[in-house]
Design a protein around this motif. Structure first.
Motif, PDB file in Angstrom:
ATOM      1  N   GLU A   1     -32.822  37.653  11.790  1.00 17.03           N
ATOM      2  CA  GLU A   1     -31.345  37.807  12.358  1.00 17.03           C
ATOM      3  C   GLU A   1     -30.443  37.122  11.239  1.00 17.03           C
ATOM      4  OE1 GLU A   1     -27.574  37.354  14.091  1.00 17.03           O
ATOM      5  OE2 GLU A   1     -29.059  35.870  13.866  1.00 17.03           O
ATOM      6  N   GLU A   2     -30.847  35.992  10.827  1.00 18.24           N
ATOM      7  CA  GLU A   2     -29.874  35.187  10.041  1.00 18.24           C
ATOM      8  C   GLU A   2     -29.660  35.752   8.649  1.00 18.24           C
ATOM      9  OE1 GLU A   2     -29.906  30.807   7.708  1.00 18.24           O
ATOM     10  OE2 GLU A   2     -31.343  31.004   9.339  1.00 18.24           O
TER      11      GLU A   2
ATOM     12  N   THR B   1     -43.803  30.689  15.034  1.00 18.02           N
ATOM     13  CA  THR B   1     -43.401  31.616  16.275  1.00 18.02           C
ATOM     14  C   THR B   1     -42.771  32.912  16.196  1.00 18.02           C
ATOM     15  OG1 THR B   1     -41.514  30.538  17.182  1.00 18.02           O
ATOM     16  CG2 THR B   1     -43.678  29.385  17.750  1.00 18.02           C
ATOM     17  N   LEU B   2     -42.999  33.711  16.840  1.00 14.12           N
ATOM     18  CA  LEU B   2     -42.181  34.968  16.776  1.00 14.12           C
ATOM     19  C   LEU B   2     -40.733  34.926  16.940  1.00 14.12           C
ATOM     20  CD1 LEU B   2     -44.718  37.528  18.931  1.00 14.12           C
ATOM     21  CD2 LEU B   2     -44.406  37.515  16.346  1.00 14.12           C
ATOM     22  N   ASP B   3     -40.453  33.652  18.014  1.00 15.44           N
ATOM     23  CA  ASP B   3     -39.054  33.545  17.888  1.00 15.44           C
ATOM     24  C   ASP B   3     -38.419  33.119  16.519  1.00 15.44           C
ATOM     25  OD1 ASP B   3     -38.949  34.485  20.592  1.00 15.44           O
ATOM     26  OD2 ASP B   3     -38.950  32.610  21.359  1.00 15.44           O
ATOM     27  N   ASP B   4     -39.256  32.314  15.987  1.00 16.53           N
ATOM     28  CA  ASP B   4     -38.707  31.785  14.581  1.00 16.53           C
ATOM     29  C   ASP B   4     -38.541  32.931  13.617  1.00 16.53           C
ATOM     30  OD1 ASP B   4     -38.916  29.294  15.650  1.00 16.53           O
ATOM     31  OD2 ASP B   4     -40.887  28.718  14.598  1.00 16.53           O
TER      32      ASP B   4
ATOM     33  N   ARG C   1     -36.426  36.780  -1.707  1.00 18.53           N
ATOM     34  CA  ARG C   1     -37.364  35.832  -1.994  1.00 18.53           C
ATOM     35  C   ARG C   1     -36.774  34.702  -0.734  1.00 18.53           C
ATOM     36  NH1 ARG C   1     -36.629  30.861  -4.568  1.00 18.53           N
ATOM     37  NH2 ARG C   1     -38.687  30.138  -5.594  1.00 18.53           N
ATOM     38  N   ARG C   2     -35.543  34.707  -0.547  1.00 20.69           N
ATOM     39  CA  ARG C   2     -35.135  33.498   0.359  1.00 20.69           C
ATOM     40  C   ARG C   2     -35.764  33.901   1.995  1.00 20.69           C
ATOM     41  NH1 ARG C   2     -30.128  33.153   3.952  1.00 20.69           N
ATOM     42  NH2 ARG C   2     -30.060  31.117   4.715  1.00 20.69           N
TER      43      ARG C   2
ATOM     44  N   ASP D   1     -26.941  37.182   4.422  1.00 18.61           N
ATOM     45  CA  ASP D   1     -27.008  37.412   3.022  1.00 18.61           C
ATOM     46  C   ASP D   1     -27.017  39.166   2.538  1.00 18.61           C
ATOM     47  OD1 ASP D   1     -27.696  34.855   2.827  1.00 18.61           O
ATOM     48  OD2 ASP D   1     -29.958  35.433   2.233  1.00 18.61           O
ATOM     49  N   PHE D   2     -27.439  39.805   3.863  1.00 17.47           N
ATOM     50  CA  PHE D   2     -27.404  41.288   3.521  1.00 17.47           C
ATOM     51  C   PHE D   2     -26.132  41.998   4.292  1.00 17.47           C
ATOM     52  CE2 PHE D   2     -31.849  40.312   2.573  1.00 17.47           C
ATOM     53  CZ  PHE D   2     -32.080  41.173   1.454  1.00 17.47           C
TER      54      PHE D   2
END
Length: 222
Positions: free
Chosen positions: A97-98, A88-91, A77-78, A103-104
């Motif tokens: 990645e974050e 943007t694609l960078d976002d 969900r996050r 989280d995982f």
């Protein structure tokens, strides 16, 4: 009377001991561990305790699985909410990645989009013509791939980190146009543990995540 006759009689008369309860206290059978004689009632209590312990163990395992699934859904969900805010694609690549790292707890990851020219920004691109011969064995079946990569696959996806990746999950990023599957990219997740991503564990959650990320990506593609 033969033993078989007694067995058949008791099978046909399940309420026999209800009508003759005193016999239960007189019957003896070997103890399952120590070998000594115990009453049938004691044996029944022992079996009930074992069954109860088995059921308790199964219940605790189900609770653990439910908690794990709940945690996965909260993380998913996050991820979705953060991706929805991407412009943007960078976002998009940065959020993936974050969340995958924090989280995982995914050690290695690689996002590759299929396009003949580079997009504006830093997202890695590769043409489908050059990618398909390398990745076709993984993409031949619908859904995600889990397992060990070939040297060529690992080097293509993880580049300089390929020698550190022992098992991988490959999430195709696709759309369906006119009944055909169109590949827009892949998200490769890697682990330094050999069985971290294992096809025998199933890929239901990964397939779910692949569908979500595919839909979110399509919003951002030029």
């Amino acid at each position: 009377m033969r033993e078989e006759d007694v067995v058949r009689y008791l099978e046909k008369t399940p309420d026999f001991f209800e009508r003759n309860p005193a016999l239960l206290e007189e019957l003896t059978i070997p103890h399952p561990v120590h070998g000594g004689a115990i009453s049938l009632l004691e044996r029944q209590v022992s079996l009930l305790r074992k069954s109860n312990g088995d059921y308790r163990g199964q219940f605790e395992r189900l609770v653990d699985v439910a908690r794990e699934n709940e945690g996965i859904m909260k993380k998913s969900r996050r991820l979705v909410l953060k991706c929805l805010s991407c412009e943007t694609l960078d976002d998009f690549a940065g959020v993936i990645e974050e969340v995958m790292r924090e989280d995982f707890n995914i050690a290695y990851q690689s996002l590759v989009l299929f396009n003949d020219t580079d997009f504006d920004g830093s997202v890695r691109t590769a043409s489908w013509e050059s990618s398909e011969p390398i990745l076709k064995e993984m993409l031949v079946n619908s859904g995600c791939y889990c397992g060990v990569l070939s040297v060529a696959e690992s080097e293509f996806l993880f580049q300089s980190q390929s020698n550190l990746v022992m098992s991988s999950a490959i999430l195709p990023l696709v759309s369906r146009e006119g009944g055909q599957v169109v590949y827009h990219g892949v998200l490769a997740l890697g682990s330094n543990r050999l069985n971290h991503f294992d096809k025998d564990k199933g890929s239901l959650f990964l397939d779910f995540l692949s569908d979500l990320l595919s839909a979110l990506l399509l919003r951002l593609l030029p």
